[in-house]
Each structure stands twice: as structure tokens, then as C-alpha cells.
Scaffold this motif. Structure first.
Motif, mmCIF file in Angstrom:
data_model
loop_
_atom_site.group_PDB
_atom_site.id
_atom_site.type_symbol
_atom_site.label_atom_id
_atom_site.label_comp_id
_atom_site.label_asym_id
_atom_site.label_seq_id
_atom_site.Cartn_x
_atom_site.Cartn_y
_atom_site.Cartn_z
ATOM 1 N N MET A 1 0.839 -1.184 0.000
ATOM 2 C CA MET A 1 0.000 0.000 0.000
ATOM 3 C C MET A 1 0.879 1.241 0.000
ATOM 4 O O MET A 1 1.834 1.354 0.750
ATOM 5 N N THR A 2 0.570 2.188 -0.838
ATOM 6 C CA THR A 2 1.335 3.426 -0.891
ATOM 7 C C THR A 2 0.718 4.449 0.049
ATOM 8 O O THR A 2 -0.493 4.459 0.281
ATOM 9 N N SER A 3 1.565 5.301 0.596
ATOM 10 C CA SER A 3 1.052 6.327 1.496
ATOM 11 C C SER A 3 0.519 7.505 0.694
ATOM 12 O O SER A 3 0.878 7.714 -0.462
ATOM 13 N N ARG A 4 -0.327 8.277 1.337
ATOM 14 C CA ARG A 4 -0.914 9.452 0.679
ATOM 15 C C ARG A 4 0.149 10.516 0.481
ATOM 16 O O ARG A 4 1.039 10.677 1.320
ATOM 17 N N PRO A 5 0.056 11.272 -0.591
ATOM 18 C CA PRO A 5 1.038 12.333 -0.819
ATOM 19 C C PRO A 5 0.851 13.480 0.176
ATOM 20 O O PRO A 5 -0.227 13.680 0.727
ATOM 21 N N PHE A 6 1.932 14.207 0.409
ATOM 22 C CA PHE A 6 1.913 15.356 1.305
ATOM 23 C C PHE A 6 1.348 16.576 0.593
ATOM 24 O O PHE A 6 1.524 16.745 -0.609
ATOM 25 N N THR A 7 0.715 17.452 1.350
ATOM 26 C CA THR A 7 0.380 18.784 0.859
ATOM 27 C C THR A 7 1.529 19.696 1.293
ATOM 28 O O THR A 7 2.296 19.344 2.199
ATOM 29 N N PRO A 8 1.685 20.857 0.678
ATOM 30 C CA PRO A 8 2.731 21.774 1.141
ATOM 31 C C PRO A 8 2.568 22.139 2.623
ATOM 32 O O PRO A 8 3.560 22.274 3.343
ATOM 33 N N GLU A 9 1.325 22.245 3.094
ATOM 34 C CA GLU A 9 1.077 22.606 4.481
ATOM 35 C C GLU A 9 1.529 21.515 5.443
ATOM 36 O O GLU A 9 2.176 21.797 6.454
ATOM 37 N N THR A 10 1.188 20.249 5.145
ATOM 38 C CA THR A 10 1.583 19.165 6.046
ATOM 39 C C THR A 10 3.097 18.958 6.028
ATOM 40 O O THR A 10 3.701 18.693 7.061
ATOM 41 N N LEU A 11 3.701 19.098 4.867
ATOM 42 C CA LEU A 11 5.147 18.947 4.778
ATOM 43 C C LEU A 11 5.857 20.100 5.479
ATOM 44 O O LEU A 11 6.878 19.908 6.148
ATOM 45 N N ALA A 12 5.301 21.301 5.381
ATOM 46 C CA ALA A 12 5.883 22.457 6.067
ATOM 47 C C ALA A 12 5.832 22.261 7.580
ATOM 48 O O ALA A 12 6.792 22.604 8.282
ATOM 49 N N ASP A 13 4.740 21.705 8.091
ATOM 50 C CA ASP A 13 4.652 21.417 9.527
ATOM 51 C C ASP A 13 5.722 20.411 9.948
ATOM 52 O O ASP A 13 6.345 20.553 10.991
ATOM 53 N N THR A 14 5.932 19.404 9.116
ATOM 54 C CA THR A 14 6.933 18.385 9.413
ATOM 55 C C THR A 14 8.346 18.965 9.404
ATOM 56 O O THR A 14 9.155 18.659 10.269
ATOM 57 N N TRP A 15 8.622 19.806 8.432
ATOM 58 C CA TRP A 15 9.964 20.370 8.269
ATOM 59 C C TRP A 15 10.197 21.643 9.081
ATOM 60 O O TRP A 15 11.314 22.125 9.174
ATOM 61 N N GLY A 16 9.150 22.231 9.617
ATOM 62 C CA GLY A 16 9.323 23.456 10.392
ATOM 63 C C GLY A 16 9.624 24.670 9.526
ATOM 64 O O GLY A 16 10.443 25.514 9.887
ATOM 65 N N CYS A 17 8.983 24.743 8.378
ATOM 66 C CA CYS A 17 9.155 25.891 7.484
ATOM 67 C C CYS A 17 7.764 26.317 7.008
ATOM 68 O O CYS A 17 6.767 25.785 7.468
ATOM 69 N N SER A 18 7.707 27.259 6.101
ATOM 70 C CA SER A 18 6.407 27.705 5.590
ATOM 71 C C SER A 18 5.983 26.853 4.395
ATOM 72 O O SER A 18 6.811 26.255 3.705
ATOM 73 N N ALA A 19 4.681 26.833 4.157
ATOM 74 C CA ALA A 19 4.149 26.112 2.996
ATOM 75 C C ALA A 19 4.656 26.748 1.705
ATOM 76 O O ALA A 19 4.883 26.058 0.704
ATOM 77 N N GLU A 20 4.866 28.058 1.721
ATOM 78 C CA GLU A 20 5.375 28.748 0.533
ATOM 79 C C GLU A 20 6.802 28.283 0.207
ATOM 80 O O GLU A 20 7.170 28.165 -0.957
ATOM 81 N N THR A 21 7.595 27.987 1.227
ATOM 82 C CA THR A 21 8.948 27.461 1.002
ATOM 83 C C THR A 21 8.868 26.121 0.290
ATOM 84 O O THR A 21 9.628 25.857 -0.647
ATOM 85 N N VAL A 22 7.929 25.270 0.708
ATOM 86 C CA VAL A 22 7.752 23.961 0.060
ATOM 87 C C VAL A 22 7.318 24.161 -1.392
ATOM 88 O O VAL A 22 7.849 23.512 -2.301
ATOM 89 N N ARG A 23 6.389 25.091 -1.627
ATOM 90 C CA ARG A 23 5.950 25.364 -3.008
ATOM 91 C C ARG A 23 7.101 25.887 -3.854
ATOM 92 O O ARG A 23 7.228 25.542 -5.037
ATOM 93 N N ASN A 24 7.952 26.727 -3.274
ATOM 94 C CA ASN A 24 9.119 27.238 -4.008
ATOM 95 C C ASN A 24 10.075 26.114 -4.384
ATOM 96 O O ASN A 24 10.644 26.125 -5.477
ATOM 97 N N LEU A 25 10.259 25.144 -3.495
ATOM 98 C CA LEU A 25 11.100 23.986 -3.813
ATOM 99 C C LEU A 25 10.494 23.195 -4.968
ATOM 100 O O LEU A 25 11.218 22.704 -5.845
ATOM 101 N N CYS A 26 9.176 23.086 -4.991
ATOM 102 C CA CYS A 26 8.486 22.389 -6.091
ATOM 103 C C CYS A 26 8.662 23.159 -7.399
ATOM 104 O O CYS A 26 9.028 22.580 -8.428
ATOM 105 N N ARG A 27 8.425 24.479 -7.351
ATOM 106 C CA ARG A 27 8.531 25.301 -8.567
ATOM 107 C C ARG A 27 9.934 25.276 -9.156
ATOM 108 O O ARG A 27 10.105 25.296 -10.372
ATOM 109 N N SER A 28 10.934 25.251 -8.279
ATOM 110 C CA SER A 28 12.318 25.279 -8.757
ATOM 111 C C SER A 28 12.770 23.917 -9.287
ATOM 112 O O SER A 28 13.834 23.813 -9.887
ATOM 113 N N GLY A 29 11.964 22.874 -9.042
ATOM 114 C CA GLY A 29 12.328 21.541 -9.505
ATOM 115 C C GLY A 29 13.194 20.788 -8.511
ATOM 116 O O GLY A 29 13.606 19.664 -8.767
ATOM 117 N N THR A 30 13.458 21.381 -7.360
ATOM 118 C CA THR A 30 14.283 20.738 -6.339
ATOM 119 C C THR A 30 13.534 19.593 -5.667
ATOM 120 O O THR A 30 14.122 18.590 -5.305
#
Length: 92
Positions: A1-30
Motif C-alpha cells: 500500500m502506498t502512502s498518501r502524498p503530502f500537501t505543502p502545508e503538512t510537509l511544512a509542519d513536518t519540516w518546520g518551514c512555511s508552505a510557501e517554502t515547500v511550493r518554491n522547492l516544487c517550482r524550482s524543480g528541487t
């Protein structure tokens, strides 16, 4: 079974950063992601891959996420300072 994908908000909570930072990492291709309309979704294996890459590069074993421009960059902004205190005029 595969786990559900993260949203920028849930990943930001996990990493201790903002959701916008996660979106920027996505936009940059990182950070690998996919889109559902306007929504970003980050697969768990992409998170694990990113964390392994960042922890291997700094040697600390902890994922580091950029939280924005560093203070050494020349970024225009608002400079806040205190105004001099006013002196009350003497009533005669």
C-alpha cells in the motif's frame, strides 16, 4: 500500500518551514511533485529522496530547508526604525 502524498502545508509542519517554502522547492524543480489542478502534492518517496540528498550534502543527518533569502543578499525591503520621541509643549 502506498502512502498518501503530502500537501505543502503538512510537509511544512513536518519540516518546520512555511508552505510557501515547500511550493518554491516544487517550482524550482528541487522537490519532485505533481499537480491536481492548482494544488501541489508531494509523494512520500520524493520527500524521502529530498531529505536524503540534503542530509547527505551537509553531513548533519537533518534535512535543511531554505527559509528565504539570506541577510547577505541585497534584497529590497522595509527598514523599520523608531521615531524620536516627541516632547510635549509647555502650556502658558
Amino acid at each position: 500500500m502506498t502512502s498518501r502524498p503530502f500537501t505543502p502545508e503538512t510537509l511544512a509542519d513536518t519540516w518546520g518551514c512555511s508552505a510557501e517554502t515547500v511550493r518554491n522547492l516544487c517550482r524550482s524543480g528541487t522537490l519532485k511533485h505533481f499537480r491536481l489542478g492548482r494544488l501541489y502534492r508531494i509523494p512520500a518517496n520524493a520527500v524521502e529522496e529530498y531529505e536524503c540528498q540534503t542530509s547527505a550534502s551537509d553531513g548533519s543527518g537533518v534535512a535543511s530547508v531554505s527559509t528565504g533569502p539570506s541577510r547577505t543578499e541585497n534584497v529590497p525591503g522595509i527598514s523599520l526604525r523608531h521615531a524620536p520621541e516627541r516632547q510635549q509643549s509647555q502650556k502658558q
